[in-house]
Each structure stands twice: as structure tokens, then as C-alpha cells.
Design an enzyme around this catalytic site. Structure first.
Site, PDB file in Angstrom:
ATOM      1  N   SER A 111       2.375  33.284 -28.120  1.00  0.00           N
ATOM      2  CA  SER A 111       1.893  33.043 -26.703  1.00  0.00           C
ATOM      3  C   SER A 111       3.157  33.230 -25.790  1.00  0.00           C
ATOM      4  CB  SER A 111       1.560  31.688 -26.618  1.00  0.00           C
ATOM      5  OG  SER A 111       0.376  31.399 -27.316  1.00  0.00           O
TER       6      SER A 111
HETATM    7  N1  SAH Z   1       1.013  29.024 -30.690  1.00  0.00           N
HETATM    8  C1  SAH Z   1       1.084  30.000 -31.446  1.00  0.00           C
HETATM    9  C2  SAH Z   1      -0.014  31.163 -31.118  1.00  0.00           C
HETATM   10  C3  SAH Z   1      -0.124  31.977 -32.229  1.00  0.00           C
HETATM   11  S1  SAH Z   1      -1.604  32.880 -31.910  1.00  0.00           S
HETATM   12  C4  SAH Z   1       2.388  30.683 -30.855  1.00  0.00           C
HETATM   13  O1  SAH Z   1       2.781  30.766 -29.768  1.00  0.00           O
HETATM   14  O2  SAH Z   1       3.385  31.421 -31.785  1.00  0.00           O
HETATM   15  C5  SAH Z   1      -2.788  32.093 -32.861  1.00  0.00           C
HETATM   16  C6  SAH Z   1      -2.628  31.736 -34.173  1.00  0.00           C
HETATM   17  O3  SAH Z   1      -3.675  31.130 -34.638  1.00  0.00           O
HETATM   18  C7  SAH Z   1      -2.447  32.735 -35.219  1.00  0.00           C
HETATM   19  O4  SAH Z   1      -1.143  32.501 -36.014  1.00  0.00           O
HETATM   20  C8  SAH Z   1      -3.660  32.843 -36.138  1.00  0.00           C
HETATM   21  O5  SAH Z   1      -3.421  33.034 -37.366  1.00  0.00           O
HETATM   22  C9  SAH Z   1      -3.946  31.286 -35.945  1.00  0.00           C
HETATM   23  N2  SAH Z   1      -5.398  31.281 -36.526  1.00  0.00           N
HETATM   24  C10 SAH Z   1      -6.364  31.675 -36.236  1.00  0.00           C
HETATM   25  N3  SAH Z   1      -7.683  31.042 -36.577  1.00  0.00           N
HETATM   26  C11 SAH Z   1      -7.235  29.913 -37.209  1.00  0.00           C
HETATM   27  C12 SAH Z   1      -7.997  28.882 -37.902  1.00  0.00           C
HETATM   28  N4  SAH Z   1      -9.283  28.980 -37.950  1.00  0.00           N
HETATM   29  N5  SAH Z   1      -7.138  27.899 -38.250  1.00  0.00           N
HETATM   30  C13 SAH Z   1      -5.780  27.668 -37.923  1.00  0.00           C
HETATM   31  N6  SAH Z   1      -5.118  28.671 -37.329  1.00  0.00           N
HETATM   32  C14 SAH Z   1      -5.948  29.812 -37.259  1.00  0.00           C
END
Ligand code: SAH
Length: 265
Positions: A111
């Protein structure tokens, strides 16, 4: 009950002389200072002036966070000390302090700094809070939360991302983070209830197990809405068992995968 309150109760209910009881109270009061000092030092490690990322990081704090309305000084201090370049792929390090999301592999993104700061601010964290994060991704948001709260449990559905995040978080010596690989929809019942829950992927509704694992008075922040378009960033506060929902701004997140994609029964 906090230590000072116990002491006051004991002093008031005993017959020890007034001077002695005052002295005792002062001693107990000052016992609270070292933990506070330790917390302050943990939030603000000394900057290394030779660090080539120091200037871009400071610029990010002023230009993208402070100027855009992030006011919480603890968050600004934490983000000014956290090496975001370690959380992005090697070939994108030059862009680590730009205010935009960057690809981290497997079709996912880290993000943008402003959104990380905004969501952290909305959670209103205290140093004693227990936090649950869904979507570890790069681990950057996890690290920010871990410096603001007592502990963070973070769940990621993609093993490859969770493992990479673990390496960076270990390298930075975080001891109050627990990572789990799995569908965050279900949260982690045994570790709850949580004071704050952050979902960093978009879903059409609040996952029911997460709501159950939020304690009374707790806050849940997440992008809510259609997963193919932009979503609304909301904060749901549990008040008397009910959700008090605040609709805050428009955001664009990757979708939450897994159980939430199936209709609620
Ligand atoms: N906070 C992270 C954002 C990553 S984007 C950062 O800043 O790096 C969102 C993330 O949620 C992705 O890595 C994706 O794989 C994960 N995701 C999607 N569905 C999910 C679920 N059901 N349970 C856990 N993680 C999930």
C-alpha cells in the site's frame, strides 16, 4: 487495576503515617517512568545520517503524510524510522518512498505510504493494544502497527508473501509480530479478542468471524465494497455490540480472496 490505583487503595485503607504513605506513592508513581521511556526509545531509534534513504524518507513524511493531514506524531515518528525500501523488491527500491503502491509479486501490492499512515491513524492505537491484520503482503503495514501497539497477529493467504515478509521482519528484529498463513476471513479465535483489526484487502462485507473477534470498544478498519471498482474506507467501532460505521474516503485495494467471495449464509 493499575499499580498506582492499588497503591492508593492500600494507602487509604491502612493506618500508616501520612508522610510514609506519600513517599510510597511517589516511589510507585516513578516506577511507571522507565517503561514509558523504553516505549519512547523504541518508537524513535536514532537516525543514521549516512543512510541514503534518509532524505527521501523525510521528504515522504513532510510531503505525503504531514501535508496531507496525518497528525499523529507517533505514526510520523515510526514511519520516519522504518526502512520501507527493505519491503519492496530490489529493483523497485528507488521508488520506495514515492507515494504510490508498488508491485510485490504474485499480483499483489504494498500500500502507498499515505494509506498506511491513514489506516494506522484511524485504528487509534494505544501501546497496550492487541492488533489483528488481514493481508500481511510485504509486511510494511505490519511493522508500522507493531511499533504502535503491544502485539500484532497478521494473516496472509499467499505463503510466498508471508515467508518473504517474515525474513524482513526478523532482520529488523521485531519480537511482537506473529505471522500466519491462511484465509484471514476466519481471523484467529484463540488469539482474540482484539482491540483493533485492520483488513488490507477489499471485501463486500465485514467478515463475520472478524467482527466476533473484535472486543467491545474495538475498531475495525477496512476497504468495503465492490472488489472490481474503488471502495469506501470505513471504520466500524463496536459499541454495545453494535457496529458504529464511519464512511471515510474512497480507496482502491486488491480484493480479499477466499471465503468472503462466497455468499454469506
Ligand atoms: N498491507 C500490505 C497490503 C498487501 S495487499 C502491504 O502494504 O504490503 C493485500 C494482501 O492481502 C495481499 O498480500 C493478499 O495476498 C492478501 N489477501 C487477500 N485475500 C486474503 C485473505 N483472505 N486472507 C489473508 N490475506 C489475504
Amino acid at each position: 487495576m493499575p499499580l498506582w490505583a492499588w497503591t492508593s487503595t492500600i494507602i487509604l485503607s491502612s493506618k500508616i503515617n501520612l508522610k510514609l504513605s506519600y513517599l510510597l506513592w511517589v516511589v510507585v508513581f516513578f516506577l511507571h517512568i522507565p517503561p514509558l521511556l523504553i516505549a519512547a526509545l523504541r518508537d524513535a531509534p536514532q537516525p543514521d545520517e549516512r543512510d541514503p534513504y534518509l532524505a527521501p524518507r523525510r521528504a515522504m513524511i513532510d510531503r505525503d503524510l504531514r501535508a496531507r493531514g496525518i497528525k499523529n506524531e507517533r505514526i510520523l515518528t515510526v514511519m520516519a524510522a522504518l526502512p520501507r525500501q527493505l519491503f519492496v523488491p530490489d529493483n523497485l527500491r528507488a521508488y520506495a518512498y514515492d507515494d504510490r503502491p508498488l508491485p510485490i509479486g504474485d499480483g499483489q501490492t504494498i500500500s502507498q505510504p499515505y494509506v498506511v499512515a491513514l489506516m494506522s491513524e484511524l485504528l487509534g492505537l494505544k501501546p497496550t493494544d492487541k492488533v489483528l491484520e488481514i493481508g500481511t503482503g510485504s509486511g510494511y503495514q505490519t511493522a508500522v502497527l507493531a511499533r504502535l501497539a503491544a502485539s500484532v497477529t497478521s494473516i496472509e493467504i499467499l505463503a510466498s508473501l508471508s515467508e518473504r515478509a517474515k525474513k524482513v521482519l526478523d532482520q529488523l528484529n521485531f519480537k511482537n509480530i506473529e505471522l500466519k498463513i491462511g484465509d484471514g476471513f476466519y481471523g484467529w479465535e484463540e488469539r482474540g479478542p482484539f482491540d483493533a483489526i485492520l483488513v488490507t484487502a477489499a471485501a463486500p462485507r465485514i467478515p463475520e468471524p472478524l467482527w466476533r473477534q473484535l472486543r467491545e470498544g474495538g475498531r475495525l478498519v477496512m476497504p468495503l465494497g465492490d472488489q472490481t471498482k474503488s471502495q469506501r474506507l470505513i471504520r466500524a467501532t463496536k459499541t454495545g455490540g453494535q457496529a458504529l460505521i464511519e464512511d471515510l474516503s474512497e480507496v482502491l485495494f486488491v480484493p480479499l480472496r477466499g471465503a468472503v467471495e462466497r455468499p454469506a449464509r
